[in-house]
Design a protein around this motif. Sequence first.
Motif, PDB file in Angstrom:
ATOM      1  N   ALA A 107       0.765  -1.203  -0.094  1.00 60.98           N
ATOM      2  CA  ALA A 107       0.085  -0.049  -0.180  1.00 60.98           C
ATOM      3  C   ALA A 107       0.803   1.320   0.085  1.00 60.98           C
ATOM      4  O   ALA A 107       1.932   1.358   0.559  1.00 60.98           O
ATOM      5  CB  ALA A 107      -1.005  -0.182   1.248  1.00 60.98           C
ATOM      6  N   ASP A 162       2.260   9.572   4.532  1.00 65.25           N
ATOM      7  CA  ASP A 162       3.123   9.985   5.601  1.00 65.25           C
ATOM      8  C   ASP A 162       2.395  10.887   6.520  1.00 65.25           C
ATOM      9  O   ASP A 162       2.784  10.947   7.649  1.00 65.25           O
ATOM     10  CB  ASP A 162       4.388  10.243   5.116  1.00 65.25           C
ATOM     11  CG  ASP A 162       5.416   9.141   4.577  1.00 65.25           C
ATOM     12  OD1 ASP A 162       5.220   7.911   5.027  1.00 65.25           O
ATOM     13  OD2 ASP A 162       6.005   9.522   3.448  1.00 65.25           O
ATOM     14  N   ARG A 191      16.665   0.725   7.554  1.00 73.67           N
ATOM     15  CA  ARG A 191      15.763   1.513   8.382  1.00 73.67           C
ATOM     16  C   ARG A 191      14.427   1.210   8.851  1.00 73.67           C
ATOM     17  O   ARG A 191      14.393   1.024  10.048  1.00 73.67           O
ATOM     18  CB  ARG A 191      15.700   2.974   7.730  1.00 73.67           C
ATOM     19  CG  ARG A 191      15.526   3.880   8.626  1.00 73.67           C
ATOM     20  CD  ARG A 191      15.324   5.587   7.718  1.00 73.67           C
ATOM     21  NE  ARG A 191      14.285   5.387   6.585  1.00 73.67           N
ATOM     22  CZ  ARG A 191      14.712   5.741   5.342  1.00 73.67           C
ATOM     23  NH1 ARG A 191      15.955   5.840   4.988  1.00 73.67           N
ATOM     24  NH2 ARG A 191      13.658   5.900   4.517  1.00 73.67           N
ATOM     25  N   LYS A 192      13.735   0.270   7.921  1.00 74.79           N
ATOM     26  CA  LYS A 192      12.732  -0.217   8.259  1.00 74.79           C
ATOM     27  C   LYS A 192      12.741  -1.571   8.813  1.00 74.79           C
ATOM     28  O   LYS A 192      11.924  -2.025   9.678  1.00 74.79           O
ATOM     29  CB  LYS A 192      11.709  -0.377   6.887  1.00 74.79           C
ATOM     30  CG  LYS A 192      11.486   0.768   6.150  1.00 74.79           C
ATOM     31  CD  LYS A 192      10.087   1.473   6.351  1.00 74.79           C
ATOM     32  CE  LYS A 192       9.922   2.565   5.586  1.00 74.79           C
ATOM     33  NZ  LYS A 192       8.474   3.105   5.860  1.00 74.79           N
TER      34      LYS A 192
END
Length: 414
Positions: free
Chosen positions: A274, A278, A349-350
């Motif tokens: 999806a 943000d 980062r994720k």
Amino acid sequence: MRIVLGVSAGIAAYKAVHLARLLTEDGHQLDVIPTEASLQFVGRATWEAISGRPVTTSVFSGVDEVRHVRLGQEADLVVVAPATADLLAKARAGMADDLLTSTLLATQAPVLLAPAMHTEMWQNPATAENVRQLRARGLEVMDPAVGRLTGADSGPGRLPEPEQIKARIDQLLSAAGETGELTGRRVVVTAGGTREPLDPVRYLGNRSSGKQGMALAQAALQAGAEVTLIAGSMDAPLGPELQGAEVVRIETAEQLHQAVRVETERADALIMAAAVADFRPADYAAAKIKKTDDGASPTITLTRNPDILADVVSRRSQTGGPAVIVGFAAETGDETTDPLQLAQQKLQRKGCDLLVLNRVGENLVFGQDSTEIHILAADSVKDRLAGQHAEHVAGTKQQAAAAVISTLSRLLGS
Ligand code: CTP
């Protein structure tokens, strides 16, 4: 999925070219096996170009790899279109004098035969008896369509339309999917864009069409998974190929967050395709925002939405969660940074296991049927993939989805 397309010698062989294209566009690996005589109608070069794989007719090519048995053994489905009266007779008799008939004899996959011949041949008791026998053995023989035949004659005997054959193939594959690579696995796919309401008539949205997410859900279904599709705003309605998936509709990022939490509680994998906003408007105006007489423009203040992907990753490390988490990155890059580099940074980062990079730009990716992706694996899972996954796919969104699902299956299986 691996599909063998047999082509016997009928004029309708030209229609099988379109069928082959529909199948490859869906991301299937296609091996075309024409009979020698059918090459009078459509040549080898056409089949090789469309399938992207070598094409042979004889049991004496590729002997070292035991091609006459292997193709049938490895196939998830064998379809013959057109199936002539001669081919039906040979299949019924269990003959194996060329690569196609040997494959039909060697395969344990579902077999779909799409006949095409003149009405007299179709109605001849010999053919009728062959069809009865083949059906009794569990092969599926479609009824030919009724209409104009090669000459001036018309009646039953036309090859069913490629789209109709393809629809039947889809159904057979999803039934076969009950024993596929993801059988017994639960996969949650998020797709489409979020809409962040500003007032009762306006929202902040994005250009996600939802096509990639839908293709992923379809590929997971075909691999036998139980699929929950959490769907935001999309260009197209959910098609019949998604039958079997549980669908949860959401609008905002916060609703998506909630749905992901609930649905991933018992999931083996989460695919975050999806396009999540943000930011959302900090204040929702209960009544429509109106123009004012002083000509002033309203200021919209935004506030951050939760990072859903990062949240699932961090919860997994505390209380558990899906064994495989797949993130997406839509990157344009700029003069100084390469999209791949940005994607590598995002993967770290994720903290997800796989990250699928889409290159985006003016006409790239959004709303298109074709795409270009890179599948990046986190260091923690690289060993388990053993360098065996497709790292770069340029093709249809179905082909990209098939590559992602195959990589994910490999991780879940290891
Ligand atoms: N994502 C998410 N929650 C958000 C934003 C994004 O779960 N609030 C997910 C997306 O579904 C996607 C991945 O995170 O799988 C990357 O999304 P992207 O928007 O490209 O990344 P961002 O973290 O927003 O980074 P950037 O600001 O660089 O675009």
